[in-house]
Design a protein around this motif. Structure first.
Motif, PDB file in Angstrom:
ATOM      1  N   LEU A 185       0.787  -1.301   0.132  1.00 40.16           N
ATOM      2  CA  LEU A 185      -0.015  -0.176  -0.206  1.00 40.16           C
ATOM      3  C   LEU A 185       0.862   1.274   0.193  1.00 40.16           C
ATOM      4  O   LEU A 185       0.793   2.196  -0.976  1.00 40.16           O
ATOM      5  CB  LEU A 185      -0.860   0.083   0.987  1.00 40.16           C
ATOM      6  CG  LEU A 185      -1.655   1.231   1.517  1.00 40.16           C
ATOM      7  CD1 LEU A 185      -2.698   1.518   0.537  1.00 40.16           C
ATOM      8  CD2 LEU A 185      -2.305   1.312   2.889  1.00 40.16           C
TER       9      LEU A 185
ATOM     10  N   VAL B 134      -7.751   5.861   0.479  1.00 33.34           N
ATOM     11  CA  VAL B 134      -7.667   5.059   1.723  1.00 33.34           C
ATOM     12  C   VAL B 134      -7.689   5.395   2.928  1.00 33.34           C
ATOM     13  O   VAL B 134      -7.729   4.924   4.071  1.00 33.34           O
ATOM     14  CB  VAL B 134      -6.376   4.044   1.493  1.00 33.34           C
ATOM     15  CG1 VAL B 134      -6.387   2.916   0.512  1.00 33.34           C
ATOM     16  CG2 VAL B 134      -5.251   4.831   1.741  1.00 33.34           C
TER      17      VAL B 134
ATOM     18  N   LEU C 156      -2.873   9.562   0.917  1.00 36.89           N
ATOM     19  CA  LEU C 156      -3.683   8.481   1.202  1.00 36.89           C
ATOM     20  C   LEU C 156      -5.121   8.913   0.946  1.00 36.89           C
ATOM     21  O   LEU C 156      -5.891   8.021   0.224  1.00 36.89           O
ATOM     22  CB  LEU C 156      -3.670   8.229   2.824  1.00 36.89           C
ATOM     23  CG  LEU C 156      -2.473   7.639   3.451  1.00 36.89           C
ATOM     24  CD1 LEU C 156      -2.366   7.684   4.594  1.00 36.89           C
ATOM     25  CD2 LEU C 156      -1.946   6.391   2.454  1.00 36.89           C
TER      26      LEU C 156
ATOM     27  N   GLU D 232      -9.658   3.721   5.756  1.00 39.92           N
ATOM     28  CA  GLU D 232     -10.966   2.987   4.792  1.00 39.92           C
ATOM     29  C   GLU D 232     -10.238   1.640   4.483  1.00 39.92           C
ATOM     30  O   GLU D 232      -9.559   1.615   3.167  1.00 39.92           O
ATOM     31  CB  GLU D 232     -11.259   4.101   3.620  1.00 39.92           C
ATOM     32  CG  GLU D 232     -11.819   5.377   3.966  1.00 39.92           C
ATOM     33  CD  GLU D 232     -12.985   5.381   4.692  1.00 39.92           C
ATOM     34  OE1 GLU D 232     -13.551   4.238   4.617  1.00 39.92           O
ATOM     35  OE2 GLU D 232     -13.499   6.392   5.275  1.00 39.92           O
TER      36      GLU D 232
ATOM     37  N   LYS E 290     -11.307   0.087   0.874  1.00 43.34           N
ATOM     38  CA  LYS E 290     -10.622   0.597  -0.145  1.00 43.34           C
ATOM     39  C   LYS E 290      -9.106   0.147  -0.343  1.00 43.34           C
ATOM     40  O   LYS E 290      -8.878  -0.011  -1.608  1.00 43.34           O
ATOM     41  CB  LYS E 290     -10.381   2.216   0.027  1.00 43.34           C
ATOM     42  CG  LYS E 290     -11.710   2.807   0.245  1.00 43.34           C
ATOM     43  CD  LYS E 290     -12.547   2.868  -1.157  1.00 43.34           C
ATOM     44  CE  LYS E 290     -13.771   3.908  -0.800  1.00 43.34           C
ATOM     45  NZ  LYS E 290     -14.756   3.856  -2.078  1.00 43.34           N
ATOM     46  N   VAL E 291      -8.651  -0.224   0.567  1.00 43.65           N
ATOM     47  CA  VAL E 291      -7.079  -1.130   0.323  1.00 43.65           C
ATOM     48  C   VAL E 291      -7.284  -2.285  -0.152  1.00 43.65           C
ATOM     49  O   VAL E 291      -6.573  -2.552  -1.095  1.00 43.65           O
ATOM     50  CB  VAL E 291      -6.388  -1.099   1.751  1.00 43.65           C
ATOM     51  CG1 VAL E 291      -5.209  -1.924   1.701  1.00 43.65           C
ATOM     52  CG2 VAL E 291      -6.129   0.268   2.359  1.00 43.65           C
TER      53      VAL E 291
END
Length: 177
Positions: free
Chosen positions: A10, A63, A58, A84, A87-88
């Motif tokens: 991420l 996210v 971010l 969130e 969303k990741v």
């Protein structure tokens, strides 16, 4: 909690290389629950502008989200940030699907073409390209030889199998909020 590998992926996907080290504690604070940018700055000992820059990256990636509220006494706005996790998962699934698609395309290309290479290692051509060059390397003039690409095909199949069996399509999540 977020899996360490997912966290690294991420951060690598969203944050610039220079900010990666600073992004980890910011993201960890964010994942613990709703928190203000000032609180993150205090907890991480990072400058507020660095924290905000990371938070906005971010946010742009989807996210993180924030809620703005006005302090009745000072009339200043406070931004409360939230992680969130869904969303990741969505972002990683998209990336995973893109890699699988590209691997399938590469496999199809390798399986559907015959290749010729310069004996000095300059170029690799498909049969049609080698024909256009009269099976002669444009760099050094050496004759091209047939190349057995079965090892390349096998490597792509193995990598594709790893991605397909790792299955972000089939697993719901490695992230708990």
């Amino acid at each position: 909690m977020i899996d360490e590998q997912v966290l690294q992926e991420l951060i690598h996907e969203i944050i610039t290389e220079e900010e990666e080290e600073e992004a980890i504690p910011v993201l960890e604070c964010l994942m613990k629950g709703k928190v203000t940018d000032e609180e993150i700055s205090e907890k991480t000992q990072l400058k507020l502008n660095i924290v905000r820059r990371i938070l906005y990256r971010l946010y742009d990636a989807g996210v993180a989200s924030y809620k703005r509220s006005k302090d009745p006494e000072t009339q200043w706005y406070t931004y409360t940030w939230k992680f969130e996790p869904e969303k990741v998962t969505e972002m990683i699934r998209r990336k995973h699907s893109e890699i699988v698609r590209k691997l399938r395309e590469a496999l199809e290309f390798e399986e559907n073409n015959m290749f010729f290479v310069c004996v000095n290692g300059h170029y690799r051509f498909t049969f049609d390209e080698a024909t256009e060059e009269n099976f002669t390397c444009p760099e050094c003039g050496s004759k091209m030889e047939f190349m057995d690409n079965s090892e390349i095909i096998q490597e792509i199949k193995e990598e594709l199998s790893l991605y397909e069996n790792n299955g972000f399509e089939s697993t719901d999540t490695t992230i708990n909020s």
